[in-house]
Scaffold this motif. Structure first.
Motif, PDB file in Angstrom:
ATOM      1  N   THR A   1       0.830  -1.204   0.000  1.00 23.84           N
ATOM      2  CA  THR A   1       0.000   0.000   0.000  1.00 23.84           C
ATOM      3  C   THR A   1       0.863   1.252   0.000  1.00 23.84           C
ATOM      4  OG1 THR A   1      -0.088   0.214   2.417  1.00 23.84           O
ATOM      5  CG2 THR A   1      -1.717  -1.250   1.370  1.00 23.84           C
ATOM      6  N   TRP A   2       0.223   2.379  -0.318  1.00 24.08           N
ATOM      7  CA  TRP A   2       0.907   3.661  -0.248  1.00 24.08           C
ATOM      8  C   TRP A   2       1.328   3.967   1.187  1.00 24.08           C
ATOM      9  CZ3 TRP A   2       3.922   7.235  -1.540  1.00 24.08           C
ATOM     10  CH2 TRP A   2       3.901   8.489  -0.931  1.00 24.08           C
ATOM     11  N   GLU A   3       0.501   3.632   2.159  1.00 25.44           N
ATOM     12  CA  GLU A   3       0.854   3.918   3.544  1.00 25.44           C
ATOM     13  C   GLU A   3       2.118   3.160   3.948  1.00 25.44           C
ATOM     14  OE1 GLU A   3      -0.193   6.206   5.642  1.00 25.44           O
ATOM     15  OE2 GLU A   3      -1.380   6.898   3.938  1.00 25.44           O
ATOM     16  N   GLU A   4       2.273   1.931   3.461  1.00 26.16           N
ATOM     17  CA  GLU A   4       3.495   1.174   3.755  1.00 26.16           C
ATOM     18  C   GLU A   4       4.710   1.846   3.115  1.00 26.16           C
ATOM     19  OE1 GLU A   4       3.066  -2.877   2.609  1.00 26.16           O
ATOM     20  OE2 GLU A   4       1.512  -3.317   4.097  1.00 26.16           O
ATOM     21  N   LEU A   5       4.555   2.266   1.869  1.00 28.09           N
ATOM     22  CA  LEU A   5       5.672   2.939   1.195  1.00 28.09           C
ATOM     23  C   LEU A   5       5.969   4.275   1.867  1.00 28.09           C
ATOM     24  CD1 LEU A   5       7.712   2.935  -1.134  1.00 28.09           C
ATOM     25  CD2 LEU A   5       5.989   4.097  -2.531  1.00 28.09           C
ATOM     26  N   ARG A   6       4.933   4.978   2.290  1.00 29.01           N
ATOM     27  CA  ARG A   6       5.137   6.259   2.989  1.00 29.01           C
ATOM     28  C   ARG A   6       5.918   6.033   4.282  1.00 29.01           C
ATOM     29  NH1 ARG A   6       6.704  10.124   4.506  1.00 29.01           N
ATOM     30  NH2 ARG A   6       5.757  12.155   4.914  1.00 29.01           N
ATOM     31  N   GLY A   7       5.631   4.926   4.966  1.00 31.89           N
ATOM     32  CA  GLY A   7       6.393   4.617   6.167  1.00 31.89           C
ATOM     33  C   GLY A   7       7.860   4.382   5.859  1.00 31.89           C
ATOM     34  N   TYR A   8       8.139   3.742   4.738  1.00 30.62           N
ATOM     35  CA  TYR A   8       9.528   3.542   4.327  1.00 30.62           C
ATOM     36  C   TYR A   8      10.205   4.880   4.030  1.00 30.62           C
ATOM     37  CZ  TYR A   8      13.437   2.368   1.260  1.00 30.62           C
ATOM     38  OH  TYR A   8      14.678   2.300   0.673  1.00 30.62           O
ATOM     39  N   CYS A   9       9.484   5.772   3.366  1.00 30.90           N
ATOM     40  CA  CYS A   9      10.055   7.093   3.048  1.00 30.90           C
ATOM     41  C   CYS A   9      10.371   7.887   4.314  1.00 30.90           C
ATOM     42  CB  CYS A   9       9.098   7.878   2.151  1.00 30.90           C
ATOM     43  SG  CYS A   9       8.929   7.210   0.478  1.00 30.90           S
ATOM     44  N   ARG A  10       9.646   7.624   5.393  1.00 38.14           N
ATOM     45  CA  ARG A  10       9.946   8.310   6.656  1.00 38.14           C
ATOM     46  C   ARG A  10      11.338   7.927   7.165  1.00 38.14           C
ATOM     47  NH1 ARG A  10       4.262   7.156   7.623  1.00 38.14           N
ATOM     48  NH2 ARG A  10       3.105   9.124   7.509  1.00 38.14           N
TER      49      ARG A  10
END
Length: 287
Positions: A120-129
């Motif tokens: 999901t985008w939320e998972e990828l967003r967590g990686y970007c953090r």
């Protein structure tokens, strides 16, 4: 604590820093004072070294990253071993930067050893953090302008820039066994992961990339108020980061979102034109 030996084949400082020329944004804008540019290049050198060890170090990459984290601790104590961390010591000392953002960059590369796809985008967003946002926080720290509100705006810009790179580098990432486009978005547009290996992007992948490009633009727009909060050279530097990302997104769109033959890149002239537009936009909104 058990000491981890230095990794064999650790990249040379010159090879690491040479990557700066290929970035979408100017790593250290000449608009900034020389000492500030030096600090930003030191941070860039650390971030690139982390990526090199996580992406291409021979042997046990997790062990290499463990060694780097130990050398980071040595750098905070003033006796690092790797030349790039020796260089970083002056920045840590003069700017009083926290350890946390540096450690998160290392952790992002540990994640890369375990996870190669994001549902999901939320998972990828967590990686970007972990992989992107800490850089902006450190830049604000060097400028002496870090506040919670500014860091939040910076996070949007950094994630937007990271997503832009993910869009450009689809073929390179897939060849390395990684997919940084959310799988839910591939499914939404009927694109299979097999299509990421084609010579040219088909319509489903182009639709996915158009969607991600729009998402990246929105992230940059969400973070854009940061440049209006920062005056003078600092504001110009943030405008440069924004313009670099926007120009890269323009390049993807001009290529018809066909990124598989190679990453679309903006020319220097195009980046300067977009920077001029970004500065004009800033002036209009400030008036």
């Amino acid at each position: 604590m058990l000491t981890v030996e230095a990794p064999i084949g650790a990249p040379a400082p010159g090879a690491v820093m040479a990557r700066a020329e290929g970035e979408n944004f100017t790593v250290a804008s000449r608009a900034l004072p020389r000492r500030v540019r030096s600090h930003l290049l030191a941070i860039y050198g650390f971030a690139r070294l982390v990526d090199e060890l996580g992406d291409s170090a021979p042997g046990d990459r997790l062990a290499a990253l463990d060694w780097l984290e130990e050398d980071l601790d040595r750098a905070f104590q003033g006796h690092a071993e790797h030349p790039l961390l020796v260089r970083l010591q002056a920045t840590l000392r003069e700017c009083a930067l926290p350890r946390g953002p540096f450690a998160r960059l290392i952790e992002a590369n540990r994640v890369d050893q375990r996870i190669s796809r994001y549902e999901t985008w939320e998972e990828l967003r967590g990686y970007c953090r972990l992989s992107a946002d800490p850089v902006g926080e450190l830049v604000l720290g060097v400028l002496g302008l870090a506040t919670p509100e500014r860091i939040a705006l910076s996070d949007s810009i950094c994630t937007g820039l990271q997503l832009t790179e993910h869009c450009q580098d689809v073929a390179e990432d897939f060849a390395a066994g990684r997919v940084y486009l959310p799988l839910e978005d591939l499914l939404r547009f009927g694109c299979t992961t097999e299509e990421l290996s084609f010579a040219h992007a088909g319509e489903p992948l182009r639709a996915v990339l158009a969607f991600e490009v729009a998402r990246a633009r929105q992230l940059l727009a969400d973070g854009a108020p940061l440049r209006r909060q920062l005056r003078g050279r600092a504001g110009l530097a943030v405008a440069s980061f924004l313009a670099g990302g926007r120009a890269a997104l323009d390049a993807i769109e001009r290529a018809g979102c066909d990124v598989l033959p190679g990453p679309p890149r903006a020319t220097r002239r195009r980046r300067l034109l977009v920077l001029a537009g970004t500065l004009i936009e800033r002036g209009r909104r400030a008036s």
